[in-house]
Enzyme design. Structure first.
Site, mmCIF file in Angstrom:
data_model
loop_
_atom_site.group_PDB
_atom_site.id
_atom_site.type_symbol
_atom_site.label_atom_id
_atom_site.label_comp_id
_atom_site.label_asym_id
_atom_site.label_seq_id
_atom_site.Cartn_x
_atom_site.Cartn_y
_atom_site.Cartn_z
ATOM 1 N N TYR A 116 37.202 51.210 40.537
ATOM 2 C CA TYR A 116 37.889 50.170 41.076
ATOM 3 C C TYR A 116 37.616 50.276 42.473
ATOM 4 O O TYR A 116 36.750 50.857 43.019
ATOM 5 C CB TYR A 116 39.885 51.894 41.582
ATOM 6 N N ARG A 150 29.160 37.197 29.794
ATOM 7 C CA ARG A 150 28.812 35.800 29.582
ATOM 8 C C ARG A 150 27.278 35.763 29.789
ATOM 9 O O ARG A 150 26.653 36.044 29.052
ATOM 10 C CB ARG A 150 29.615 35.269 28.700
ATOM 11 N N GLU A 192 48.136 39.399 34.238
ATOM 12 C CA GLU A 192 48.642 41.021 34.300
ATOM 13 C C GLU A 192 50.314 40.221 34.616
ATOM 14 O O GLU A 192 50.709 39.067 35.124
ATOM 15 C CB GLU A 192 48.267 41.132 35.641
ATOM 16 N N ARG A 226 43.781 53.470 42.287
ATOM 17 C CA ARG A 226 43.907 55.095 41.517
ATOM 18 C C ARG A 226 43.210 55.741 42.442
ATOM 19 O O ARG A 226 41.634 55.903 42.905
ATOM 20 C CB ARG A 226 42.811 54.312 40.617
ATOM 21 N N ARG A 263 39.154 51.778 31.558
ATOM 22 C CA ARG A 263 39.595 50.686 32.869
ATOM 23 C C ARG A 263 38.639 51.393 34.277
ATOM 24 O O ARG A 263 37.491 51.443 35.365
ATOM 25 C CB ARG A 263 40.839 51.604 32.865
ATOM 26 N N ARG A 271 40.904 42.975 36.173
ATOM 27 C CA ARG A 271 41.139 44.716 36.000
ATOM 28 C C ARG A 271 40.560 44.127 34.749
ATOM 29 O O ARG A 271 40.537 43.686 33.541
ATOM 30 C CB ARG A 271 42.247 44.762 35.274
ATOM 31 N N CYS A 304 40.677 37.602 27.390
ATOM 32 C CA CYS A 304 41.310 37.080 28.631
ATOM 33 C C CYS A 304 43.020 37.015 28.791
ATOM 34 O O CYS A 304 43.361 36.850 27.907
ATOM 35 C CB CYS A 304 40.582 36.305 29.241
#
Length: 123
Positions: A110, A66, A80, A118, A10, A92, A77
């Protein structure tokens, strides 16, 4: 080293402004950090899922992959959830890859204002 297994990594970053070039730069910075910290190359990748908050309109985050030369990996894609108090202009990623690292050895990334998501993780 142990045998490579499928793992998920992540990461997140934020944008200072909703601008195509800025989005691509920040997304590529995030991907580069995830790949470097986890010693991944394109051939290790299975797929990458990108999400963005509702205030990101300049481009699809997958365009950054890309344009960085990642051409043989499925990319997706999505949006959120719009949550009260959420971080604005946030991108993210969820990277699925083969790696010999254990789950505890993975380095999630992050950056910028997304660091607050986080605070328990090492840099």
């Amino acid at each position: 080293m142990s045998e490579a297994r499928v793992r998920a990594l992540r990461g997140a970053t934020t944008l200072d402004r909703d601008d195509r070039e800025h989005l691509i730069a920040r997304t590529q910075e995030l991907m580069a950090a995830v790949f470097a910290r986890n010693e991944l190359v394109e051939d290790d990748l299975i797929s990458i899922v990108f999400t963005a908050t509702d205030d990101v309109h300049a481009a699809f985050p997958a365009v950054a992959a890309r344009e960085a030369g990642i051409t043989h990996v499925p990319l997706l894609c999505a949006r959120e959830l719009e949550v009260e108090g959420g971080i604005p202009r946030c991108v993210r990623i969820l990277v699925h890859a083969y790696t010999p690292r254990t789950a505890r050895e993975l380095r999630h990334v992050y950056l910028h204002d997304a660091r607050q998501l986080r605070t328990d993780l090492p840099e």
